[in-house]
Design a protein around this motif. Structure first.
Motif, PDB file in Angstrom:
ATOM      1  N   ASP A 259       0.869  -1.180   0.000  1.00  0.00           N
ATOM      2  CA  ASP A 259       0.000   0.000   0.000  1.00  0.00           C
ATOM      3  C   ASP A 259       0.908   1.233   0.000  1.00  0.00           C
ATOM      4  N   PHE A 260       1.103   1.836  -1.158  1.00  0.00           N
ATOM      5  CA  PHE A 260       2.065   2.936  -1.296  1.00  0.00           C
ATOM      6  C   PHE A 260       1.596   4.206  -0.588  1.00  0.00           C
ATOM      7  N   ASN A 261       0.323   4.299  -0.315  1.00  0.00           N
ATOM      8  CA  ASN A 261      -0.180   5.489   0.380  1.00  0.00           C
ATOM      9  C   ASN A 261       0.083   5.450   1.879  1.00  0.00           C
ATOM     10  N   ARG A 262       0.467   4.297   2.393  1.00  0.00           N
ATOM     11  CA  ARG A 262       0.655   4.160   3.839  1.00  0.00           C
ATOM     12  C   ARG A 262       2.074   3.726   4.198  1.00  0.00           C
ATOM     13  N   LEU A 263       3.006   3.950   3.301  1.00  0.00           N
ATOM     14  CA  LEU A 263       4.385   3.566   3.573  1.00  0.00           C
ATOM     15  C   LEU A 263       4.987   4.449   4.661  1.00  0.00           C
ATOM     16  N   GLU A 264       5.545   3.822   5.673  1.00  0.00           N
ATOM     17  CA  GLU A 264       6.253   4.540   6.733  1.00  0.00           C
ATOM     18  C   GLU A 264       7.710   4.101   6.818  1.00  0.00           C
ATOM     19  N   TYR A 265       7.920   2.805   6.711  1.00  0.00           N
ATOM     20  CA  TYR A 265       9.260   2.241   6.754  1.00  0.00           C
ATOM     21  C   TYR A 265       9.445   1.274   5.593  1.00  0.00           C
ATOM     22  N   VAL A 266      10.668   1.184   5.104  1.00  0.00           N
ATOM     23  CA  VAL A 266      10.986   0.265   4.012  1.00  0.00           C
ATOM     24  C   VAL A 266      12.310  -0.415   4.318  1.00  0.00           C
ATOM     25  N   LEU A 267      12.643  -1.393   3.504  1.00  0.00           N
ATOM     26  CA  LEU A 267      13.897  -2.123   3.632  1.00  0.00           C
ATOM     27  C   LEU A 267      14.696  -1.963   2.350  1.00  0.00           C
ATOM     28  N   ILE A 268      15.911  -1.493   2.486  1.00  0.00           N
ATOM     29  CA  ILE A 268      16.808  -1.371   1.334  1.00  0.00           C
ATOM     30  C   ILE A 268      17.667  -2.626   1.282  1.00  0.00           C
ATOM     31  N   VAL A 269      17.643  -3.314   0.128  1.00  0.00           N
ATOM     32  CA  VAL A 269      18.389  -4.559  -0.032  1.00  0.00           C
ATOM     33  C   VAL A 269      19.839  -4.222  -0.347  1.00  0.00           C
ATOM     34  N   LEU A 270      20.729  -4.598   0.566  1.00  0.00           N
ATOM     35  CA  LEU A 270      22.160  -4.348   0.384  1.00  0.00           C
ATOM     36  C   LEU A 270      22.806  -5.522  -0.338  1.00  0.00           C
TER      37      LEU A 270
END
Length: 280
Positions: free
Chosen positions: A262-273
């Motif tokens: 749900d792109f309207n409710r994004l608060e935190y994400v994970l960046i793949v290293l």
């Protein structure tokens, strides 16, 4: 009449002296403890009863009103204190809810990391693109934290997008629903390859085009990343097929995919290293 007035004036001083003597005597007589009172003393007391009653009632009324005012003032002060306390508690409850949500999200992120075996960097969404022509978000992590252009960004639910620009303390992510986004995917049930693209008119769905004439896609199929590109790891969920639209006289088709994120409710994400990040 004049004679009476002259007589009163002549006897004025003796009358005043007599009245003073009577009053002093009365005070002295009534000040001592006695079981019985005189007739005149009783009559005087009886005459004063109505006045004493009125005075007593008036005194009680005034004291009662003063007490009410003091009580009201105390209640107002107490009410102000309680309102301040309620606001403080509400703020604490909201803060605790945020902490709870963050902890739950971080626990899920840890489980996701353990399942996938990739090094992940948690980042917070601090901004969104104001443009209607571009779907991007801004994160609070940059190259000072090891973020580089081209890295994949995901959540526990699925694919979010790709890092397209990086500063020291922030980075910009192009979402997969953007018209410039194209991601290699496959149908989880069959393994058929598809190309997942953004840019749908509703800006909430994706389009999946088959890469082979033999590809079969049905409503309800789950689309995941193919792992053929160097950006996204394999088998990261993308979305679910909600419609299949035939094209070019039924010789081809495009599947409408609703993303799991749900792109309207994004608060935190994970960046793949990179997988070799942190290795000795």
């Amino acid at each position: 009449m004049k004679r009476v007035l002259d007589m009163i004036l002549r006897w004025k001083v003796p009358l005043i002296i007599l009245l003073v003597i009577i009053m002093v005597g009365t005070i002295h007589y009534t000040s001592t403890s006695r079981l019985k009172i005189s007739l005149f003393e009783g009559l005087g007391r009886d005459l004063l009863v109505p006045f004493q009653w009125v005075f007593s009632r008036a005194q009680r009324f005034v004291l009662h009103q003063v007490e009410k005012v003091q009580t009201l003032r105390t209640l107002k002060e107490r009410n102000a204190e309680l309102e301040e306390l309620v606001l403080s508690l509400q703020a604490e409850v909201l803060e605790l809810r945020n902490y709870k949500r963050e902890n739950e999200w971080l626990r899920e992120a840890l489980d996701f990391k353990n399942e996938r075996g990739h090094d992940l960097l948690v980042a917070e969404v601090i901004g969104r693109s104001p443009s209607n022509w571009e779907s991007t978000i801004i994160l609070n992590k940059g190259f000072a934290h090891g973020v580089e252009q081209g890295m994949a960004v995901v959540t526990n639910e699925g694919v979010v997008g790709t890092v397209v620009s990086v500063s020291r303390l922030s980075s910009t992510v192009l979402l997969i629903i953007d018209a410039q986004s194209a991601t290699g995917g496959l149908v989880q049930s069959t393994g058929d390859l598809v190309l997942v693209e953004g840019g749908q008119a509703d800006r909430e769905t994706l389009s999946a085009r088959p890469l082979s004439r033999d590809t079969v896609v049905e409503v309800g199929d789950v689309i995941v990343t193919s792992g053929l590109s160097t950006i996204y790891p394999k088998n990261i969920p993308i979305g679910e097929v909600v419609a299949v639209e035939p094209r070019q006289h039924n010789l081809s088709f495009a599947a409408v995919v609703r993303p799991f994120v749900d792109f309207n409710r994004l608060e935190y994400v994970l960046i793949v290293l990179p997988q070799d990040n942190g290795e000795s």
